[in-house]
Design a protein around this motif. Structure first.
Motif, PDB file in Angstrom:
ATOM      1  N   ALA A  51      30.610 -36.704-120.330  1.00 44.03           N
ATOM      2  CA  ALA A  51      29.323 -37.232-120.792  1.00 44.03           C
ATOM      3  C   ALA A  51      28.315 -37.417-119.659  1.00 44.03           C
ATOM      4  O   ALA A  51      27.120 -37.210-119.842  1.00 44.03           O
ATOM      5  CB  ALA A  51      29.519 -38.548-121.541  1.00 44.03           C
ATOM      6  N   ASP A  52      28.795 -37.787-118.456  1.00 50.64           N
ATOM      7  CA  ASP A  52      27.889 -38.019-117.330  1.00 50.64           C
ATOM      8  C   ASP A  52      27.556 -36.744-116.561  1.00 50.64           C
ATOM      9  O   ASP A  52      26.831 -36.781-115.570  1.00 50.64           O
ATOM     10  CB  ASP A  52      28.461 -39.073-116.392  1.00 50.64           C
ATOM     11  N   GLY A  53      28.078 -35.592-116.992  1.00 54.40           N
ATOM     12  CA  GLY A  53      27.784 -34.332-116.324  1.00 54.40           C
ATOM     13  C   GLY A  53      28.678 -34.053-115.144  1.00 54.40           C
ATOM     14  O   GLY A  53      28.345 -33.234-114.293  1.00 54.40           O
ATOM     15  N   ASP A  54      29.849 -34.707-115.087  1.00 53.47           N
ATOM     16  CA  ASP A  54      30.765 -34.498-113.974  1.00 53.47           C
ATOM     17  C   ASP A  54      32.201 -34.684-114.469  1.00 53.47           C
ATOM     18  O   ASP A  54      32.607 -35.807-114.739  1.00 53.47           O
ATOM     19  CB  ASP A  54      30.458 -35.479-112.844  1.00 53.47           C
ATOM     20  N   ARG A  66      28.928 -33.207-125.836  1.00 51.10           N
ATOM     21  CA  ARG A  66      27.641 -33.404-125.171  1.00 51.10           C
ATOM     22  C   ARG A  66      27.866 -33.882-123.748  1.00 51.10           C
ATOM     23  O   ARG A  66      28.848 -34.553-123.455  1.00 51.10           O
ATOM     24  CB  ARG A  66      26.802 -34.416-125.932  1.00 51.10           C
ATOM     25  N   PHE A  67      26.906 -33.548-122.879  1.00 50.69           N
ATOM     26  CA  PHE A  67      26.923 -34.025-121.502  1.00 50.69           C
ATOM     27  C   PHE A  67      25.490 -34.105-120.995  1.00 50.69           C
ATOM     28  O   PHE A  67      24.569 -33.579-121.617  1.00 50.69           O
ATOM     29  CB  PHE A  67      27.789 -33.122-120.604  1.00 50.69           C
ATOM     30  N   ARG A  71      17.804 -31.067-118.278  1.00 57.60           N
ATOM     31  CA  ARG A  71      16.670 -31.280-119.185  1.00 57.60           C
ATOM     32  C   ARG A  71      16.987 -32.330-120.230  1.00 57.60           C
ATOM     33  O   ARG A  71      16.403 -32.339-121.294  1.00 57.60           O
ATOM     34  CB  ARG A  71      16.330 -29.988-119.914  1.00 57.60           C
ATOM     35  N   GLY A  72      17.954 -33.191-119.939  1.00 59.33           N
ATOM     36  CA  GLY A  72      18.375 -34.195-120.916  1.00 59.33           C
ATOM     37  C   GLY A  72      19.709 -33.798-121.507  1.00 59.33           C
ATOM     38  O   GLY A  72      20.468 -33.044-120.907  1.00 59.33           O
ATOM     39  N   GLY A  93      18.064 -28.249-123.678  1.00 62.69           N
ATOM     40  CA  GLY A  93      16.654 -28.157-124.020  1.00 62.69           C
ATOM     41  C   GLY A  93      16.487 -27.129-125.126  1.00 62.69           C
ATOM     42  O   GLY A  93      17.206 -27.135-126.121  1.00 62.69           O
ATOM     43  N   SER A  94      15.573 -26.188-124.944  1.00 64.91           N
ATOM     44  CA  SER A  94      15.381 -25.137-125.947  1.00 64.91           C
ATOM     45  C   SER A  94      16.098 -23.852-125.549  1.00 64.91           C
ATOM     46  O   SER A  94      15.938 -22.831-126.202  1.00 64.91           O
ATOM     47  CB  SER A  94      13.889 -24.861-126.139  1.00 64.91           C
TER      48      SER A  94
END
Length: 156
Positions: A51-54, A66-67, A71-72, A93-94
């Motif tokens: 979740a924290d990107g690591d 999700r992580f 871009r969020g 993002g997109s």
């Protein structure tokens, strides 16, 4: 044989961005043997650790989580995993990026930045943790002999 695909499409469709991973108890009751994975990962099979990107996790079936992306919120979906095979899609993002590899010691690296993404697939050698990059999230998916792939997500 190595297969790799990548794109940075701007057609992200609204939909469910919640976690859809199976819990360890759900995995054990899926009819598959509950043998220990043939590889180990620092965070085991806990997609919540990403979740924290690591994180470093082992996956042996399709999973979506999700992580924290550049871009969020970002979403990674492992779409195929098997002996010496892994395929995934990342939405941030997109944009959207896809990667996939087949064969022993193969894998893909996807780098997410605020202004886009890029993929590279091929031989990963010993598949150690990828190096962090400034203002980016690096995702590495490595094939595994026993049908368990290792995912690294590095943002720091």
């Amino acid at each position: 044989m190595t297969a790799c695909g990548g794109s940075d499409d701007a057609d992200d469709k609204p939909g469910s961005h919640g976690r859809t991973s199976k819990s360890p108890s759900a995995q054990a009751s899926s009819g598959k043997p509950s043998a220990a994975p043939s590889v180990s990962a620092a965070d085991g099979r806990d997609v919540g650790a990403c979740a924290d990107g690591d994180c470093e996790i082992a996956v042996s079936e399709k999973v979506t989580f999700r992580f924290k992306g550049p871009r969020g919120p970002a979403t990674l979906s492992v779409t195929e995993v098997g002996p010496n095979k892994v395929a995934y899609t990342v939405k941030s993002g997109s944009g959207r990026a896809k990667g996939g590899a087949t064969g022993p010691g193969q894998g893909c690296i996807t780098v997410l930045r605020t202004n886009g993404s890029g993929n590279s697939c091929g031989g990963l050698g010993d598949a150690t943790r990828p190096s962090p990059q400034p203002d980016a999230v690096v995702i590495q998916a490595a094939t595994g002999e026993g049908g368990t792939a290792i995912l690294h997500i590095v943002s720091r």
